[in-house]
Enzyme design. Structure first.
Site, mmCIF file in Angstrom:
data_model
loop_
_atom_site.group_PDB
_atom_site.id
_atom_site.type_symbol
_atom_site.label_atom_id
_atom_site.label_comp_id
_atom_site.label_asym_id
_atom_site.label_seq_id
_atom_site.Cartn_x
_atom_site.Cartn_y
_atom_site.Cartn_z
ATOM 1 N N CYS A 372 0.790 -1.235 0.000
ATOM 2 C CA CYS A 372 0.000 0.000 0.000
ATOM 3 C C CYS A 372 0.827 1.293 0.000
ATOM 4 O O CYS A 372 0.462 2.238 -0.716
ATOM 5 C CB CYS A 372 -1.017 -0.006 1.139
ATOM 6 S SG CYS A 372 -0.433 -0.637 2.710
ATOM 7 N N ARG A 401 8.237 -10.394 5.494
ATOM 8 C CA ARG A 401 7.928 -10.003 6.875
ATOM 9 C C ARG A 401 8.793 -10.832 7.815
ATOM 10 O O ARG A 401 8.864 -12.054 7.682
ATOM 11 C CB ARG A 401 6.444 -10.188 7.182
ATOM 12 C CG ARG A 401 5.569 -9.249 6.368
ATOM 13 C CD ARG A 401 4.088 -9.367 6.690
ATOM 14 N NE ARG A 401 3.311 -8.519 5.788
ATOM 15 C CZ ARG A 401 1.982 -8.496 5.734
ATOM 16 N NH1 ARG A 401 1.275 -9.284 6.547
ATOM 17 N NH2 ARG A 401 1.354 -7.701 4.887
ATOM 18 N N GLN A 419 0.864 -11.739 -2.507
ATOM 19 C CA GLN A 419 -0.574 -11.615 -2.308
ATOM 20 C C GLN A 419 -1.242 -11.182 -3.606
ATOM 21 O O GLN A 419 -0.607 -10.554 -4.449
ATOM 22 C CB GLN A 419 -0.886 -10.562 -1.234
ATOM 23 C CG GLN A 419 -0.467 -10.934 0.166
ATOM 24 C CD GLN A 419 -0.824 -9.820 1.149
ATOM 25 O OE1 GLN A 419 -0.618 -8.649 0.869
ATOM 26 N NE2 GLN A 419 -1.350 -10.190 2.292
ATOM 27 N N ASP A 421 -2.841 -8.679 -4.071
ATOM 28 C CA ASP A 421 -3.053 -7.431 -3.348
ATOM 29 C C ASP A 421 -3.593 -6.359 -4.291
ATOM 30 O O ASP A 421 -3.089 -6.210 -5.409
ATOM 31 C CB ASP A 421 -1.702 -6.986 -2.779
ATOM 32 C CG ASP A 421 -1.835 -6.077 -1.586
ATOM 33 O OD1 ASP A 421 -2.947 -5.938 -1.073
ATOM 34 O OD2 ASP A 421 -0.807 -5.515 -1.165
ATOM 35 N N HIS A 423 -5.426 -2.172 -4.303
ATOM 36 C CA HIS A 423 -5.848 -0.972 -3.589
ATOM 37 C C HIS A 423 -6.724 -0.141 -4.511
ATOM 38 O O HIS A 423 -6.321 0.199 -5.622
ATOM 39 C CB HIS A 423 -4.630 -0.180 -3.111
ATOM 40 C CG HIS A 423 -3.805 -0.934 -2.118
ATOM 41 N ND1 HIS A 423 -2.719 -1.691 -2.492
ATOM 42 C CD2 HIS A 423 -3.965 -1.100 -0.777
ATOM 43 C CE1 HIS A 423 -2.222 -2.274 -1.407
ATOM 44 N NE2 HIS A 423 -2.961 -1.943 -0.368
ATOM 45 N N LYS A 503 -11.962 -3.043 9.143
ATOM 46 C CA LYS A 503 -11.767 -4.047 8.106
ATOM 47 C C LYS A 503 -12.849 -5.114 8.196
ATOM 48 O O LYS A 503 -13.518 -5.260 9.213
ATOM 49 C CB LYS A 503 -10.393 -4.695 8.225
ATOM 50 C CG LYS A 503 -10.165 -5.430 9.539
ATOM 51 C CD LYS A 503 -8.799 -6.094 9.569
ATOM 52 C CE LYS A 503 -8.578 -6.847 10.882
ATOM 53 N NZ LYS A 503 -7.336 -7.622 10.903
ATOM 54 N N HIS A 550 -8.286 -1.431 0.801
ATOM 55 C CA HIS A 550 -7.316 -2.514 0.669
ATOM 56 C C HIS A 550 -8.108 -3.802 0.454
ATOM 57 O O HIS A 550 -9.049 -4.074 1.198
ATOM 58 C CB HIS A 550 -6.484 -2.674 1.942
ATOM 59 C CG HIS A 550 -5.776 -1.442 2.390
ATOM 60 N ND1 HIS A 550 -4.413 -1.287 2.295
ATOM 61 C CD2 HIS A 550 -6.240 -0.301 2.971
ATOM 62 C CE1 HIS A 550 -4.071 -0.116 2.800
ATOM 63 N NE2 HIS A 550 -5.164 0.499 3.218
#
Length: 682
Positions: A372, A401, A419, A421, A423, A503, A550
């Site tokens: 992000c 991570r 991911q 992922d 946005h 979320k 997200h």
């Protein structure tokens, strides 16, 4: 210290008697204070609106439950009084609402397992004598950590611990609650540095509570079951090492896990379930099917063999296909950033220990743990107009991570992952429509996999960024979107939102009805503020602030592969399978035709091979079934002459003879449909 073969230490640890003496003295004082309180008539309101009569400081939830039904009372685990979890034997203090909770209730289950952890803790003190640390309920049972200076736990200890906990259950030791001052707590636990740390660092009120069962007295908020006899089936399941509060530099501890139930039949069913789950363990299947492996030289980072990479890439391609029809644009962003980026985003303050970082030319850089912040830079790289919104950036970039080594677990918890992922940058007015699109995307993908799922709205945590009013606004939008999402119920998960926004957590259920969290949808009003993101509004010159959503459907691709591996038990549906077709000749003269058929299937885009080894045909067919090939094509003289194949499945279902062209056509339909069934019907 007693020998490892002893059931209990003899003599017992000296701190047990000292601890009990202080408890008994303070409990006598408390009982006298309770007896001196003036009792008043009270009204207890049940969920159905009925009102029961009671007395303050005398009546308990168990008393009220007995007035309804003795059977109900004895089947209850815990109560809720005015919305707070409450011991069944703790007195009411005034008028109250009352809910009675059984083991079948999620909160009841957690209380039951928390009480079981205390029983395990008692057994551990009696057997080992060491210093107990934390002993919480978890998703499937409970554990207790203990510091042992001169020995480690082994499987050979399990019988002793199981004998002790079963004896503790038979003794029906009552769980007794007592409120104590911080000073008295430090005196009670002066022998245990770990408990003293908790008291000094975590207890922020003048008093807190302990609970006693038998000789165990433990720092605990409670509540608990009425007595240890409620836990009729309890067993140690495994052990491991751990670190104090998960800190790499802290003391090493011994962790013992357990499981318990109100009935021995439930324990038997649990063991059967665990045996089935062990067969489906993704680490075992990944090794047996040569899909992936891990190596100590790169812990937490998976090596995918070609067949594992096929599954990985097929999942990514599936999402990419959906992106094209749902208006997402794929981007590529850097892996390494100056950590000033994470300071701007707020992740450095909240997430620094999980970011791999290093110095370059007197500046600190880090591997990105999420996409992000980079996407915010991309949005802010030039002026934006309302006409561009919603702008949906998708990114399969590699993330890292720094998870502690003790938390790593196959593909479900890794250090290197990708991911699906995305946005979504949109206006406030577009939130509702975008959320509908996210839900439709989610429903479609999980439908392909055959998953059912539950939705949870996680709201503002204690440590949050931004204005509470902005949070309330975001939570209101999400509640509205959830309410309008037909066909799936949702629940509230208070205080569990991300630090930057509320979320929606999606909990999917696999073939064994186990729960997994993979997908997530999060609304963010904070990052646009922190990066000063704006767009030109409609009809005026005012710049406006976008909202970020997200969104991940698979979540971590690695984790989803673990879930799918166990869900299918290694029997991959055709569209996802790395072993779709194998061709078996009935004898050597037909090897050439088998190779020709396999090559045709490869040319059509299928994962196909021919087994032309020296084994018998029956052995080859059996090997193919064990390897989980979806289709086994047997070819001989008849098939060679007719240009056909004789089709059977890994489950030994014989489909019969098909022309090769017809078989290929049917496989293409099966592949494009992404069906979980391997039926070759038209």
């Amino acid at each position: 210290m007693a020998a490892a073969s002893s059931l209990e230490l003899d003599p017992p640890p000296g701190f047990l008697a000292d601890r009990i003496a202080l408890f008994d003295r303070l409990k006598s004082k408390y009982d006298a204070e309770l007896a001196s309180k003036t009792s008043q008539p009270i009204k207890v309101t049940l969920p159905d609106g009925r009102i029961m009569e009671g007395e303050s400081w005398k009546s308990t939830p168990y008393d009220i439950a007995c007035m309804i039904s003795k059977g109900l009372a004895d089947n209850c685990v815990v109560a809720k009084v005015n919305g707070d979890l409450w011991d069944l034997d703790r007195t009411f203090e005034g008028d109250a609402t009352l809910e009675l909770m059984k083991f079948d209730d999620k909160e009841g289950e957690q209380v039951f397992w928390h009480s079981s952890a205390h029983m395990l803790g008692e057994a551990m003190e009696r057997h080992y004598g060491g210093c107990l640390c934390y002993g919480p309920p978890i998703k499937d049972g409970f554990f207790y950590d203990m510091h042992l200076s001169d020995r480690t736990v082994s499987q050979g200890d399990y019988d002793y611990l199981n004998t002790l906990v079963k004896n503790i259950s038979k003794e029906k030791q009552p769980f007794v609650r007592l409120e104590m001052t911080k000073e008295d707590l430090l005196e009670m636990f002066k022998y245990n540095e770990f408990k003293c740390r908790i008291i000094r660092e975590r207890v922020t009120t003048p008093t807190t509570t302990v609970y006693r069962c038998g000789p165990l007295i433990d720092l605990c908020r409670g509540p608990h079951v009425r007595h240890t006899g409620k836990v009729k089936a309890i067993e140690v399941t495994k052990n491991s090492s751990s670190l104090w509060e998960g800190k790499a530099e802290a003391e090493s501890l011994q962790r013992i896990y357990g499981i318990s139930f109100p009935d021995s039949k439930q324990l038997k069913e649990y063991k059967h379930f665990q045996a089935e789950a062990a067969k489906r363990d993704h680490r075992k299947i990944g090794r047996d099917q040569e899909l992936f492996f891990f190596h100590e030289l790169s812990p937490g980072s998976c090596f995918f063999f070609p067949k594992g990479a096929h599954i990985y890439n097929t999942l990514v391609d599936f999402i990419r296909t959906e992106y094209r029809v749902r208006g997402f644009q794929e981007v590529i962003s850097p892996n390494i950033y100056n950590c000033k980026l994470f300071e701007t985003s707020g992740h450095w303050g909240h997430y620094q220990k999980n970011i791999y970082h290093f110095d370059v030319e007197k500046e600190t850089y880090g591997l990105k743990p999420m996409n992000c912040p980079g996407h915010c830079l991309m949005f802010g790289s030039r002026a934006r107009s309302f006409r561009e919104l919603p702008l949906r950036f998708a990114d399969f970039g590699v993330l890292h991570r720094n998870e502690i080594s003790g938390a790593l677990s196959g593909l479900t918890r890794v250090r290197r992952f990708q991911q699906d992922d995305a946005h979504i940058f949109c206006t406030v007015e577009q939130i509702e429509e975008e959320m509908k699109g996210c839900f439709a995307f989610l429903k479609h993908v999980y439908g392909v996999f055959g998953f059912t799922f539950d939705l949870f709205l996680s709201t503002r945590p204690e440590a949050f960024l931004g204005d509470a009013a902005v949070w309330d606004r975001a939570e209101g939008q999400l509640k509205k979107s959830l309410t309008e999402f037909v066909g799936v119920e949702w629940k509230l998960n208070p205080g569990d939102g991300a630090f930057y926004g509320p979320k929606i957590d999606i909990i999917l259920k696999d073939a064994l009805r186990r729960e997994h969290q993979c997908a997530t949808i999060q609304m963010d009003f904070q990052l646009p503020e922190r990066f000063n993101l704006t767009y030109q509004g409609s009809g005026d010159d005012a710049e406006k602030r976008p909202v970020i959503i997200h969104r991940a459907i698979l979540g971590s691709v690695e984790r989803m592969i673990a879930v799918l591996t166990e869900n299918y038990g290694g029997k991959w549906p055709f569209w996802l399978s790395p072993r779709q077709i194998t061709v078996v000749p009935v004898s050597v003269p037909f090897n050439e035709y088998a190779l020709k058929v396999a090559q045709r299937c490869k040319n059509e885009g299928f994962c196909a091979e021919a087994d032309v080894d020296s084994d018998t045909m029956n052995k080859k067919v059996r090997n193919a079934q064990l390897a989980q090939f979806n289709y086994i094509l047997v070819v001989g003289q008849k098939e060679l002459e007719n240009g056909t194949v004789n089709v059977r499945t890994r489950d030994n279902k014989v489909h019969g003879e098909f022309s090769l062209d017809d078989f290929v056509k049917r496989c293409k339909l099966l592949q494009s449909s992404r069906s979980v069934s391997d039926s070759l019907s038209d």
